[in-house]
Write a protein that holds these residues in place. Structure first.
Motif, PDB file in Angstrom:
ATOM      1  N   ASP A   8       0.904  -1.208  -0.007  1.00 38.11           N
ATOM      2  CA  ASP A   8       0.067   0.004   0.262  1.00 38.11           C
ATOM      3  C   ASP A   8       0.876   1.450   0.082  1.00 38.11           C
ATOM      4  OD1 ASP A   8       1.120  -0.037   2.511  1.00 38.11           O
ATOM      5  OD2 ASP A   8      -1.070  -0.324   3.564  1.00 38.11           O
ATOM      6  N   ASP A  13       4.427  -5.852   3.804  1.00 42.27           N
ATOM      7  CA  ASP A  13       3.189  -6.446   3.984  1.00 42.27           C
ATOM      8  C   ASP A  13       3.244  -7.984   3.331  1.00 42.27           C
ATOM      9  OD1 ASP A  13       1.605  -4.142   4.725  1.00 42.27           O
ATOM     10  OD2 ASP A  13       1.882  -3.632   2.724  1.00 42.27           O
ATOM     11  N   LYS A  69      -1.601  -7.150   6.092  1.00 43.18           N
ATOM     12  CA  LYS A  69      -0.924  -6.298   6.796  1.00 43.18           C
ATOM     13  C   LYS A  69      -0.292  -6.790   8.221  1.00 43.18           C
ATOM     14  CE  LYS A  69      -1.456  -1.935   6.460  1.00 43.18           C
ATOM     15  NZ  LYS A  69      -0.302  -1.612   5.656  1.00 43.18           N
ATOM     16  N   LEU A 128      -5.944  -7.107   3.366  1.00 45.15           N
ATOM     17  CA  LEU A 128      -6.369  -6.377   2.066  1.00 45.15           C
ATOM     18  C   LEU A 128      -7.245  -7.177   1.025  1.00 45.15           C
ATOM     19  CD1 LEU A 128      -2.734  -4.606   1.933  1.00 45.15           C
ATOM     20  CD2 LEU A 128      -4.745  -3.658   3.031  1.00 45.15           C
ATOM     21  N   LYS A 186       4.327   0.916  -4.814  1.00 47.61           N
ATOM     22  CA  LYS A 186       3.563  -0.087  -4.246  1.00 47.61           C
ATOM     23  C   LYS A 186       3.765  -1.567  -5.036  1.00 47.61           C
ATOM     24  CE  LYS A 186      -0.149   3.117  -3.266  1.00 47.61           C
ATOM     25  NZ  LYS A 186      -1.946   3.476  -3.677  1.00 47.61           N
ATOM     26  N   GLN A 224      -2.498  -3.492  -3.226  1.00 48.99           N
ATOM     27  CA  GLN A 224      -3.345  -3.005  -2.411  1.00 48.99           C
ATOM     28  C   GLN A 224      -4.812  -3.288  -2.179  1.00 48.99           C
ATOM     29  OE1 GLN A 224      -3.048   1.265  -2.274  1.00 48.99           O
ATOM     30  NE2 GLN A 224      -4.107   1.395  -0.334  1.00 48.99           N
ATOM     31  N   THR A 225      -5.136  -3.547  -3.455  1.00 55.30           N
ATOM     32  CA  THR A 225      -6.562  -4.253  -3.577  1.00 55.30           C
ATOM     33  C   THR A 225      -6.925  -5.691  -4.130  1.00 55.30           C
ATOM     34  OG1 THR A 225      -6.799  -3.431  -6.010  1.00 55.30           O
ATOM     35  CG2 THR A 225      -7.284  -1.843  -4.230  1.00 55.30           C
TER      36      THR A 225
END
Length: 632
Positions: free
Chosen positions: A172, A178, A206, A212, A240, A286-287
């Motif tokens: 992220d 992470d 995380k 996440l 990222k 991140q997603t």
């Protein structure tokens, strides 16, 4: 729910031609050919180029033992050479003079809950506080995880899930690492074993346990050590990390969107997936969103052309990350090593894949040159020829940064391999591997610049394990040993002492730069008469059966020593151990040595192997070099 059709996307463009290096002299080529070696290109040295690395925070940790806390932190590759540090507990400095000779400080008498930060001193000026220390209050830190729900295969076999291999990246962009964790069903299979498996699941997590995303690779990706090799790296330089994996129809990304046909089921009655489209997908770290999907290269084609008709050899995959241009990372995805071998190099830039090159052992360029059947159950990445760009060492062969075959020893497949600066008295890298074939040398010590076999030991058996590392201060450089040998050997192949108690993994754990033995759920110190137990993981399990590997091991936090991560026995946490032992050795975080960092990335590939840096760490080592790196 959307159902994009990845196979309808534009094909990747044909790779741009790159300049060939000068060929070896006829005399040299003749000598190598007489030795059974094919080496196709020489290696002029070129100036070093700054390499893109992660913009990491200070990575401070506080590890508690009865007498106090060991506080350690990262010396970043972007820090000045003469940076020093002050250590603060709740805003009060605890060191009397700046810390200069190491990146750790033992705070005697402090309680486990003490809160620490570190401040760098640059040019005599103290900088702002670092992030707060990660607290290892009981010697370890738990990252909560949640197993997926189990299921039942079409033939009525129930399964649950176990945490398997993990990797790390800043998903992220906050400067902290992470985890990316692969979940395997309890009915995961080796390729040689028939039967249905549950789906492979991959989570982004995380450090506080926040999940996440969760990606379900679906019924058309079989589960096992050889099917899903995932790469976690910042390929496009946006700070990222992305996540790359092989996918198929019915893969569900981290946002719930299905790739391809959600209803497709290509499994045959033996549980193998030998038909249907195959894809390569880049996921947002991140997603978990699938940002780009292309056809997997190479396609399986005719299954039997890979060596058998039932699916054992066609679905042998390896993956890695390499700085092929010397500056930015590229993705390597591969298929096959028992017969035909294909590696495809991809760049991920501006939200799209571009294929840089494809190496195919069966192409007209490579046919008859001995590249078939040379792969191992893992690969290694490093600048073997000193030109500033990475090569891929793929078992008993290597592929140059431009996709051309570099060399092959024609000594066949093996289970384990180690590429690193094993001999500090010799410039560049060295390479040690073992062989599975009963007709090939059981161990080989190779010059990876050109594939010359410096020494080997006689064929004997399927030699399934081999390790290289400086585990004993009584010998210069690294020692090597294997499951079929009875002693450790030096860089010349001479026997030096008894064989260690394990032949699996390595870890820098204690105060000195000599590496320790990591096997199963413990760490041992090698000794000339016996090994000494330094750490036993509490209520944890190792992975991958007899391989007995951790979820992940490497320099993840704190100073240059290595953390080890195991899943708890109940698969409800990733349990991280960090050393509580003070050291006077100062080395830049190994995460900013790109050979080591790419080793962390490919560690999960098939039969996991420990990462090695581009320089020698061991007894009598010179001052460790500083990396030439930049952050995006």
């Amino acid at each position: 729910m959307q159902h994009p059709q990845p196979h309808a996307q534009l094909r990747p463009p044909t790779p741009t031609r790159t300049r060939r290096r000068p060929l070896l002299s006829a005399m040299t080529a003749g000598v190598l050919a007489a030795a059974g070696l094919v080496s196709l290109s020489a290696a002029p040295a070129e100036a070093a180029t700054a390499r893109q690395v992660e913009a990491l925070d200070r990575g401070v940790v506080s590890v508690h033992i009865d007498s106090g806390n060991l506080v350690s932190w990262r010396w970043l590759g972007t820090d000045p050479n003469d940076v020093s540090f002050n250590v603060y507990r709740a805003g009060t400095k605890v060191n009397s003079t700046p810390v200069t000779g190491s990146t750790n400080y033992f705070h005697s008498g402090a309680p486990a809950q003490a809160d620490y930060t570190v401040r760098a001193i640059v040019g005599g000026v103290e900088q702002a506080d670092s992030v707060h220390a990660i607290q290892f209050r009981t010697g370890y830190k738990d990252v909560p995880i949640t197993p997926p729900a189990g299921g039942t295969t079409p033939d009525g076999v129930a399964y649950t899930y176990e945490a398997n291999d993990a990797s790390v990246g800043d998903l992220d962009g906050d400067g902290a690492l992470d985890f990316v964790l692969k979940w395997q069903p309890t009915n995961a299979k080796d390729n040689s074993q028939s039967g249905y498996t549950g789906n492979t699941i991959v989570d982004g997590i995380k450090l506080d346990g926040t999940r996440l995303w969760r990606i379900d690779l679906g019924r058309n990706i079989r589960s096992g050590a050889h099917y899903t090799q995932f790469q976690v790296y910042d390929y496009d330089g946006d700070r990222k990390a992305e996540v790359a994996m092989k996918t198929a129809d019915a893969t569900v990304d981290g946002t719930g969107v299905v790739i391809g046909n959600s209803a497709a089921d290509y499994r045959n009655s033996s549980g193998y997936v030998l038909s249907g489209p195959e894809y390569l997908t880049m996921f947002n770290g991140q997603t978990g969103k699938a940002m780009g999907t292309v056809d997997y290269v190479p396609a399986r084609g005719t299954v039997s052309s890979w060596g058998d008709s039932y699916g054992n050899r066609v679905d042998r995959f390896l993956a890695g990350t390499a700085y092929l241009d010397g500056a930015r990372p590229s993705l390597i995805m591969a298929r096959g090593y028992y017969t035909r071998t294909v590696l495809a190099a991809w760049d991920w830039r501006n939200g799209a894949f571009t294929r840089r090159w494809t190496f195919d052992s069966s192409s007209s360029t490579n046919t008859g040159k001995g590249f078939d059947g040379q792969g191992s159950h893992s690969l290694s990445v490093g600048d073997v020829d000193g030109d500033g760009k990475d090569e891929i060492v793929y078992g008993a062969m290597a592929v140059d940064d431009n996709g051309n075959g570099l060399w092959t020893t024609k000594t066949g497949h093996g289970d384990a391999q180690h590429l690193g600066d094993l001999d500090p008295g010799h410039a560049g890298l060295e390479y040690f591997k073992v062989s599975e074939s009963t007709s090939q040398p059981a161990e080989l010590y190779i010059n990876p610049a050109n594939g010359t076999v410096n020494w080997s030991i006689a064929a004997c058996c399927d030699n399934g394990r081999g390790v290289a590392g400086d585990i004993w201060a009584g010998n210069d450089g690294a020692e090597v040993w294997s499951a079929s040998d009875t002693s450790i050997r030096d860089e010349a192949g001479a026997t030096k002492g008894r064989e260690p108690s394990s032949v699996n993994f390595l870890s820098w754990w204690d105060a000195d730069p000599v590496r320790e033995l990591l096997d199963g759920t413990h760490i041992d110190k090698y000794g000339t008469s016996s090994d000494t137990r330094l750490l036993t993981g509490a209520s944890v399990h190792s992975n991958n059966s007899t391989k007995a590997t951790p979820a992940l091991s490497g320099d993840l936090f704190g100073d240059w020593r290595e953390e080890v991560v195991w899943a708890t026995s109940a698969n409800t946490a990733l349990r991280i151990y960090s050393t509580p032992i003070e050291t006077t050795t100062r080395i830049t975080t190994l995460l900013h040595d790109t050979m080591y960092r790419t080793g962390i990335a490919w560690q999960n590939t098939a039969y996991n192997q420990p990462p090695h840096p581009s320089f020698f760490i061991g007894n009598g080592m010179p001052t460790a070099p500083r990396p030439t790196v930049y952050t995006p």
